[in-house]
Design a protein around this motif. Sequence first.
Motif, PDB file in Angstrom:
ATOM      1  N   ASP A   1       0.823  -1.333  -0.016  1.00  0.00           N
ATOM      2  CA  ASP A   1       0.053  -0.019   0.047  1.00  0.00           C
ATOM      3  C   ASP A   1       0.877   1.324   0.149  1.00  0.00           C
ATOM      4  O   ASP A   1       1.361   1.562   1.090  1.00  0.00           O
ATOM      5  CB  ASP A   1      -0.826   0.078   1.217  1.00  0.00           C
ATOM      6  CG  ASP A   1      -1.755   1.089   1.226  1.00  0.00           C
ATOM      7  OD1 ASP A   1      -1.944   1.831   0.262  1.00  0.00           O
ATOM      8  OD2 ASP A   1      -2.641   1.155   2.065  1.00  0.00           O
ATOM      9  N   VAL A   2       1.230   1.737  -1.148  1.00  0.00           N
ATOM     10  CA  VAL A   2       1.912   3.031  -1.451  1.00  0.00           C
ATOM     11  C   VAL A   2       1.162   4.183  -1.520  1.00  0.00           C
ATOM     12  O   VAL A   2       0.162   4.310  -2.300  1.00  0.00           O
ATOM     13  CB  VAL A   2       2.803   2.771  -2.733  1.00  0.00           C
ATOM     14  CG1 VAL A   2       3.872   3.934  -2.590  1.00  0.00           C
ATOM     15  CG2 VAL A   2       3.567   1.474  -2.479  1.00  0.00           C
ATOM     16  N   ARG A   3       1.474   5.238  -0.360  1.00  0.00           N
ATOM     17  CA  ARG A   3       0.812   6.254  -0.586  1.00  0.00           C
ATOM     18  C   ARG A   3       1.534   7.757  -0.828  1.00  0.00           C
ATOM     19  O   ARG A   3       2.588   7.706  -0.028  1.00  0.00           O
ATOM     20  CB  ARG A   3      -0.353   6.563   0.546  1.00  0.00           C
ATOM     21  CG  ARG A   3      -1.269   5.258   0.496  1.00  0.00           C
ATOM     22  CD  ARG A   3      -2.297   5.569   1.498  1.00  0.00           C
ATOM     23  NE  ARG A   3      -3.166   4.597   1.845  1.00  0.00           N
ATOM     24  CZ  ARG A   3      -3.943   4.535   2.846  1.00  0.00           C
ATOM     25  NH1 ARG A   3      -3.939   5.345   3.768  1.00  0.00           N
ATOM     26  NH2 ARG A   3      -4.742   3.200   2.910  1.00  0.00           N
TER      27      ARG A   3
ATOM     28  N   ALA B   1       2.068  10.254  -5.728  1.00  0.00           N
ATOM     29  CA  ALA B   1       1.679   8.912  -6.302  1.00  0.00           C
ATOM     30  C   ALA B   1       1.581   7.847  -5.413  1.00  0.00           C
ATOM     31  O   ALA B   1       2.116   7.702  -4.314  1.00  0.00           O
ATOM     32  CB  ALA B   1       2.919   8.712  -7.372  1.00  0.00           C
ATOM     33  N   GLY B   2       0.869   6.884  -5.674  1.00  0.00           N
ATOM     34  CA  GLY B   2       0.438   5.660  -4.993  1.00  0.00           C
ATOM     35  C   GLY B   2      -0.191   4.531  -5.789  1.00  0.00           C
ATOM     36  O   GLY B   2      -0.664   4.754  -6.982  1.00  0.00           O
ATOM     37  N   PHE B   3      -0.115   3.403  -5.182  1.00  0.00           N
ATOM     38  CA  PHE B   3      -0.974   2.440  -5.753  1.00  0.00           C
ATOM     39  C   PHE B   3      -1.070   1.213  -4.375  1.00  0.00           C
ATOM     40  O   PHE B   3      -0.371   1.331  -3.397  1.00  0.00           O
ATOM     41  CB  PHE B   3      -0.424   1.654  -7.057  1.00  0.00           C
ATOM     42  CG  PHE B   3       1.047   0.938  -6.766  1.00  0.00           C
ATOM     43  CD1 PHE B   3       2.104   1.764  -6.638  1.00  0.00           C
ATOM     44  CD2 PHE B   3       0.620  -0.343  -6.612  1.00  0.00           C
ATOM     45  CE1 PHE B   3       3.129   0.778  -6.217  1.00  0.00           C
ATOM     46  CE2 PHE B   3       2.031  -1.052  -6.331  1.00  0.00           C
ATOM     47  CZ  PHE B   3       3.224  -0.269  -6.134  1.00  0.00           C
ATOM     48  N   ASP B   4      -1.949   0.287  -4.892  1.00  0.00           N
ATOM     49  CA  ASP B   4      -1.835  -0.849  -3.760  1.00  0.00           C
ATOM     50  C   ASP B   4      -2.200  -2.135  -4.577  1.00  0.00           C
ATOM     51  O   ASP B   4      -2.381  -2.085  -5.838  1.00  0.00           O
ATOM     52  CB  ASP B   4      -2.864  -0.714  -2.453  1.00  0.00           C
ATOM     53  CG  ASP B   4      -4.238  -0.660  -3.295  1.00  0.00           C
ATOM     54  OD1 ASP B   4      -4.570  -1.378  -4.395  1.00  0.00           O
ATOM     55  OD2 ASP B   4      -5.071   0.465  -2.881  1.00  0.00           O
TER      56      ASP B   4
ATOM     57  N   GLN C   1       4.593   7.134   2.047  1.00  0.00           N
ATOM     58  CA  GLN C   1       4.629   6.068   3.035  1.00  0.00           C
ATOM     59  C   GLN C   1       4.196   4.806   2.150  1.00  0.00           C
ATOM     60  O   GLN C   1       3.801   4.746   1.163  1.00  0.00           O
ATOM     61  CB  GLN C   1       3.572   6.295   3.991  1.00  0.00           C
ATOM     62  CG  GLN C   1       2.360   6.223   3.793  1.00  0.00           C
ATOM     63  CD  GLN C   1       1.376   6.098   5.028  1.00  0.00           C
ATOM     64  OE1 GLN C   1       1.942   6.952   5.971  1.00  0.00           O
ATOM     65  NE2 GLN C   1       0.497   5.571   5.024  1.00  0.00           N
ATOM     66  N   MET C   2       4.877   3.683   2.818  1.00  0.00           N
ATOM     67  CA  MET C   2       4.651   2.311   2.021  1.00  0.00           C
ATOM     68  C   MET C   2       4.127   1.213   3.202  1.00  0.00           C
ATOM     69  O   MET C   2       4.979   1.159   3.920  1.00  0.00           O
ATOM     70  CB  MET C   2       5.866   2.142   1.511  1.00  0.00           C
ATOM     71  CG  MET C   2       5.735   0.526   0.646  1.00  0.00           C
ATOM     72  SD  MET C   2       7.159   0.542  -0.405  1.00  0.00           S
ATOM     73  CE  MET C   2       6.839  -1.072  -1.206  1.00  0.00           C
ATOM     74  N   GLY C   3       2.987   0.664   2.947  1.00  0.00           N
ATOM     75  CA  GLY C   3       2.750  -0.437   3.887  1.00  0.00           C
ATOM     76  C   GLY C   3       3.237  -1.752   3.335  1.00  0.00           C
ATOM     77  O   GLY C   3       2.904  -1.718   2.107  1.00  0.00           O
TER      78      GLY C   3
END
Lengths: 257, 217, 219
Positions: free
Chosen positions: A5-7, A22-25, A59-61
């Motif tokens: 989970d990148v946000r 930028a983000g995606f999961d 942040q990156m989960g």
Amino acid sequence: MPYIDVRDVCVRHGKNETLRQAGFDAERGEIVSFIGPSGSGKTTFLRTLIGLQPVWRGQMGVDGRIVDMAAPASARILREQAAIVFQQYGLFGHMSVLRNLTLAPTVVAKRSRRDAEHEARALLERLGLANKADVLPADLSGGQKQRVAIARALMLRPTLLLLDEPTSALDPHKVRDVGVLLRDLAQDGMTIVQVSHAMNVVSSLSDRIVLLEDGQVRAVGKGRGCAAQLPDIAAFMNTHGGDAAADPAGLRPDPDH
Amino acid sequence: MIAFSHYDIALLFQAMVRTVELSLGGGVLGIAGAIILTALRLSDMRGMLPLRILAVVYVQTIRRIPFIVTLYIVFFCAGMMGLDVSATVVAIGSIGLIAAAYLCEILHGGVKTVPVEQVEAALVLNLPLWARWRYVIGPQAMSAVVPPAIGYLVLFIKDTALASQIGVVELSQAGVILSNRGLPSAQVFCMVLLLYFAISYPLTCLSRLLEKRIAVH
Amino acid sequence: MTGLDFHPVFTRLLFLLGGVGVTVLIAGLAFVFGLLLAVGLAVLRFENQGTWRRLSRSYSTALTNTPQLSQIFAVFYCLPLMGVMVSPFLSVVIGMTLNAAAYLADILGAGMARVPAVYHEVALTLGLNRRQTYLRVILPYAGRTMFPALANHFQIMILGSAMASIFGVEDLTGRAYDIGSTTFRVLEVMLVTGGLYALLSFALTGVFSLFRRTMERMV
Ligand SMILES: Nc1ncnc2c1ncn2[C@@H]1O[C@H](COP(=O)(O)OP(=O)(O)OP(=O)(O)O)[C@@H](O)[C@H]1O
Ligand SMILES: [Mg+2]
């Protein structure tokens, strides 16, 4: 909660904002493809995921664990999970293929040389490179180099595999081989993020498609066949030499092969 | 610095001129020799074969002998032949002999970097020999020749210090003389080193600059 | 013009040949220690931006733009002034080591700059630390591309080691000079000596190319 989970990733080069929020999961075992015009930030985005590209914010989960990507310590944490295959492969020219594979396991993870070599040979065998173990990278073809680079990454036992344009230097036949390999790896539970310009590969392979434009995520498609459903993505793919509705069957092994 | 008298400064200056003389004289002789040697090596006339071999042997051998040994050989050779020449002339001659071999290697290597197709293209255009060299081979070889040639000359400037061994009062020898006159040796020494640096460094920069220029093209 | 008489030289040939060993020893010691210093200097230059990098560069600039002879003289005179008594042999080795470090650092630096940039990143993502990256990846890779330049510099050092004779060291040139001054056959002995240097150099060229070929076959 998604596996990856990148946000809100922001990257700046001087005054230029190369990536903007930028983000995606992605779920475990999915293949994510970054697409977009040249200079849109695909490579940069991919590099942030393994701490090679300093970020301004983000942040990156990973598996429920949240990492502040802007923190200096984040790179180490990200690299525990991930491995990357560079576009130019970056195989060490002064080492045999086998040593390229065993270097990190022996000197970083302190595994025994025998153990590492055993695993490496098995991996090479699986990738059809059993007879290339003692060869220097310079004596390999482009496609072989790439499989060695993938094998070297796999030796790190990553849960997240990153690839920058894995098919750009390959002929169509090899492109499909790589596709089959990535699919196999994903089925074993590895999450894969790739940057690709080969639209037929993207549409036949991806579980998710992230369209980047000018440093921003313009659209995200989810699920197989998503390429055809989202107008932004379909439009981009149709103008970049691909067929958004390409049949995933394109991945089936060639009957005469 | 106050310790240096007018005469001391004059001596240093003369010695520096001598060092430049050695380098320049040896360099010019070397370039002339190198052109002749390279021409011999590249000649494809059949009758020239013995001379070609001789040129290659000369180039290959002399570069493997220390300057100081060559210097002694030329010095005592001149003495034995009864030639009445100054030590400076002997030193310039020795430098020329060695420089010719090194520069020939550089020149020859540079000419060889010009692709065969270029030479053939010039041939089929019916360009005469001089025009092939003037317009096709020369300009293209230049980039591979000039920077290493200057680099080599810079290397050699410092070796001219060895001419002191046959009695040439060049820069390093002037330092010895001055400190024997009772001047503080540390100061004299620094002065000498600085003067060498002043001659050598600009040329080093020039060689690097040319290399970069050429790399850009 | 009187004729050449090599007889006095040939009766002392064994003594002269012993000088070859001393020459190789001087150049070899200075090369090995110089290389160790140079690795430090080159890494310093490569890893740092500010003062350290400038210092390392200045070291090379200063020592490559002044004569090695003067540098050896400096060691020869300065060490005793500082209360360190060393033999002429050692002074020459120290002087040549310092000089070699300057040139070798330039060679190493250039070689390291030619290592593909992606290697640094690959090493990072493989989890190698700085030391491992240099020891396993950068230096071995650069070493192969730099081998010709390093071998060439060793040859230059063999030639340069002839300066040792000026300080009374009994290397090949020093012994030649001894023989010359006792037999008054300087020209003859110098001609033989020149030949010996040439032979030594050809032999080294052979050894280096052999070494290179076996290295390439080993991996
Ligand atoms: N080190 C850098 N310094 C300055 N700008 C940079 C740097 N790296 C990338 N950029 C800029 O960031 C933008 C995105 O670059 P990136 O390499 O991520 O694009 P890309 O989508 O991978 O393009 P391509 O498809 O051509 O590989 C570009 O405009 C580029 O100029
Ligand atoms: Mg890119």
